[in-house]
Design a protein around this motif. Structure first.
Motif, PDB file in Angstrom:
ATOM      1  N   PHE A  75       0.854  -1.184   0.000  1.00 18.23           N
ATOM      2  CA  PHE A  75       0.000   0.000   0.000  1.00 18.23           C
ATOM      3  C   PHE A  75       0.887   1.229   0.000  1.00 18.23           C
ATOM      4  CE2 PHE A  75      -2.543  -3.353   1.786  1.00 18.23           C
ATOM      5  CZ  PHE A  75      -3.818  -3.126   1.318  1.00 18.23           C
ATOM      6  N   HIS A  76       0.507   2.239  -0.771  1.00 17.32           N
ATOM      7  CA  HIS A  76       1.168   3.534  -0.643  1.00 17.32           C
ATOM      8  C   HIS A  76       0.881   4.098   0.749  1.00 17.32           C
ATOM      9  CE1 HIS A  76       1.045   3.769  -5.237  1.00 17.32           C
ATOM     10  NE2 HIS A  76       2.337   3.880  -4.894  1.00 17.32           N
ATOM     11  N   LEU A  77       1.868   4.747   1.344  1.00 14.76           N
ATOM     12  CA  LEU A  77       1.643   5.353   2.655  1.00 14.76           C
ATOM     13  C   LEU A  77       0.551   6.408   2.570  1.00 14.76           C
ATOM     14  CD1 LEU A  77       5.335   5.735   3.926  1.00 14.76           C
ATOM     15  CD2 LEU A  77       3.680   3.958   4.508  1.00 14.76           C
ATOM     16  N   GLY A  99       7.109  10.338   8.328  1.00 17.72           N
ATOM     17  CA  GLY A  99       7.723  10.678   9.622  1.00 17.72           C
ATOM     18  C   GLY A  99       7.150   9.857  10.754  1.00 17.72           C
ATOM     19  N   GLU A 100       5.849   9.581  10.674  1.00 17.62           N
ATOM     20  CA  GLU A 100       5.211   8.776  11.719  1.00 17.62           C
ATOM     21  C   GLU A 100       5.697   7.340  11.645  1.00 17.62           C
ATOM     22  OE1 GLU A 100       1.066   9.152  11.074  1.00 17.62           O
ATOM     23  OE2 GLU A 100       0.902  11.181  11.948  1.00 17.62           O
ATOM     24  N   LEU A 101       5.934   6.834  10.426  1.00 18.34           N
ATOM     25  CA  LEU A 101       6.438   5.469  10.282  1.00 18.34           C
ATOM     26  C   LEU A 101       7.850   5.339  10.849  1.00 18.34           C
ATOM     27  CD1 LEU A 101       5.808   2.657   9.204  1.00 18.34           C
ATOM     28  CD2 LEU A 101       6.795   3.362   6.997  1.00 18.34           C
ATOM     29  N   GLU A 102       8.678   6.414  10.717  1.00 21.90           N
ATOM     30  CA  GLU A 102      10.049   6.383  11.240  1.00 21.90           C
ATOM     31  C   GLU A 102      10.053   6.409  12.764  1.00 21.90           C
ATOM     32  OE1 GLU A 102      11.968   9.620   9.391  1.00 21.90           O
ATOM     33  OE2 GLU A 102      12.141   8.659   7.407  1.00 21.90           O
ATOM     34  N   LYS A 103       9.067   7.073  13.371  1.00 22.41           N
ATOM     35  CA  LYS A 103       8.981   7.157  14.822  1.00 22.41           C
ATOM     36  C   LYS A 103       8.352   5.913  15.429  1.00 22.41           C
ATOM     37  CE  LYS A 103       8.570  12.191  14.835  1.00 22.41           C
ATOM     38  NZ  LYS A 103       7.720  13.340  15.236  1.00 22.41           N
ATOM     39  N   ALA A 104       7.731   5.094  14.619  1.00 23.79           N
ATOM     40  CA  ALA A 104       7.057   3.900  15.137  1.00 23.79           C
ATOM     41  C   ALA A 104       8.082   2.885  15.611  1.00 23.79           C
ATOM     42  CB  ALA A 104       6.185   3.295  14.046  1.00 23.79           C
ATOM     43  N   SER A 134       0.970   2.721  17.319  1.00 23.36           N
ATOM     44  CA  SER A 134       0.143   1.789  16.536  1.00 23.36           C
ATOM     45  C   SER A 134      -1.310   2.183  16.521  1.00 23.36           C
ATOM     46  CB  SER A 134       0.302   0.357  17.097  1.00 23.36           C
ATOM     47  OG  SER A 134      -0.172   0.309  18.439  1.00 23.36           O
ATOM     48  N   ILE A 135      -1.724   2.773  17.629  1.00 22.52           N
ATOM     49  CA  ILE A 135      -3.117   3.227  17.699  1.00 22.52           C
ATOM     50  C   ILE A 135      -3.365   4.316  16.673  1.00 22.52           C
ATOM     51  CG2 ILE A 135      -4.837   4.307  19.162  1.00 22.52           C
ATOM     52  CD1 ILE A 135      -3.538   2.891  21.526  1.00 22.52           C
ATOM     53  N   HIS A 136      -2.406   5.233  16.616  1.00 22.37           N
ATOM     54  CA  HIS A 136      -2.564   6.340  15.661  1.00 22.37           C
ATOM     55  C   HIS A 136      -2.490   5.837  14.240  1.00 22.37           C
ATOM     56  CE1 HIS A 136      -2.418   9.451  18.777  1.00 22.37           C
ATOM     57  NE2 HIS A 136      -1.389   8.767  19.340  1.00 22.37           N
TER      58      HIS A 136
END
Length: 367
Positions: A26-28, A36-41, A97-99
């Motif tokens: 899937f495209h982000l 940025g949110e994926l890098e902080k996860a 993960s919730i976000h």
């Protein structure tokens, strides 16, 4: 190279995420996750990530992963949705993960809304174009129908005017025919009356005439002497002054074997009537030897009877012949002429019937 599972575009960079269960990419941007949110996860987030489809398929102990409630369709406007508060067991608001899950659900919801809006727009445009074409078609056909109706109306009015004109002409013609029929009846009545009067005058002009029938013809015959001899036979003397005219008449049928009748015009109706009365009286007295050729000096092997009658008009002659025919058919014993009129009598004691016209004979035939 593969395509995004959310959109038909190809994935050609690193801005995508792969589902741990179905292996779809899937495209982000399509699942509403910022890079940025994926890098902080957490490090295992990406390796354990589940797409919204797989996430919805796994069993749930609560409704924490329930998709965002879509816009209520028109047909479901009366349905009631029960909202339950999410129960957070092991995750907190600070858990990325919730976000991310919420973001994925929101992205799918947005995609659905976009598709719905697009479909609504397409349907709206389609219906608008369709209704416009439909209205134009209906309008065109309605115009044609109205034009044909107007033409039919004009034709009907023309026919109606023609019918009214014909009706008036027919009414006038009927009135004229009725007038002509009335005039015709009047003319028929007048002609019949004139015919009767003419026949009466014709018969009156013959009031001095006698007609002697069945006298054999001879060469160089003297008819006056023959009539005088007939008068002597019936005891009625005639001199030459009493006889104004004497001649043979023409035959009605040239092939008839009967001799031509002798027409005698006497000097007065009284003389004629007296001569007729003498002839009738002679026949009554000599029933076995009625007037015949022997009484006037014509001697031959065969004696033929002689008849003395009034000289009738052609109309009365025809009526007399018809009366004799009816008398023969209906067994009438007597048929005679008196004063130019025809009479019938069935027996000696029955009443005499005056035959005025052929209608009297028609009535007798019906009896």
């Amino acid at each position: 190279m593969s395509n995004c599972a959310a959109c038909p575009d190809a994935i050609d960079d690193n801005n995508f995420i792969k589902c741990n269960r179905c292996s779809k990419k899937f495209h982000l941007l399509c699942i509403n996750i910022k890079k940025g949110e994926l890098e902080k996860a957490p490090r295992d987030y990406e390796s354990n990530w589940l797409c919204p489809i797989c996430l919805n398929k796994q069993p749930k102990s609560d409704n924490s992963r329930k998709p965002v409630r879509p816009t209520t369709p028109t047909g479901m406007a009366d349905m009631t949705f029960i909202n339950t508060r999410r129960k957070l067991h092991s995750r907190t608001d600070s858990d990325p993960s919730i976000h991310l899950s919420s973001a994925s659900d929101a992205g799918i919801h947005n995609i659905r809304e976009i598709i719905r809006d697009e479909l609504r727009g397409v349907m709206k445009d389609f219906m608008a174009d369709y209704m416009t074409d439909f209205k134009n078609t209906i309008k065109s056909q309605f115009s044609e129908i109205m034009s044909e109706i107007n033409e039919f109306k004009n034709s009907l009015e023309f026919i109606s005017e023609g019918f009214d004109s014909m009706k008036k002409e027919l009414s006038a013609a009927n009135a004229k025919i009725a007038l002509i029929n009335k005039e015709n009846e009047t003319l028929r009545s007048d002609i019949y009356s004139l015919k009767l009067r003419l026949n009466t005058f014709d018969q009156l002009s013959r009031s001095s005439n006698l007609e002697i029938q069945c006298v054999p013809e001879r060469k160089a015959e003297n008819l006056i002497i023959m009539v005088q001899e007939l008068g002597k036979s019936i005891n009625f003397n005639l001199n030459e002054k009493d006889i104004s005219y004497c001649s043979r008449t023409a035959k009605l049928k040239s092939d008839s074997p009967r001799p031509r009748s002798i027409l005698v015009k006497l000097n007065s109706p009284r003389t004629r009537d007296c001569f007729l009365a003498a002839a009738i009286e002679f026949n009554k007295k000599n029933h076995e030897n009625k007037l015949n050729t022997g009484h006037i000096g014509i001697l031959s092997t065969k004696v033929t009877p002689i008849y003395v009658t009034e000289n009738l008009s052609p109309e009365n002659k025809h009526l007399h012949a018809a009366a004799r025919k009816v008398a023969k058919e209906k067994n009438y014993k007597f048929v005679w002429i008196r004063g130019g009129r025809v009479y019938l009598r069935k027996t000696e004691t029955s009443e005499a019937i005056f035959v005025r016209n052929e209608e009297v004979l028609e009535k007798l035939n019906k009896l």
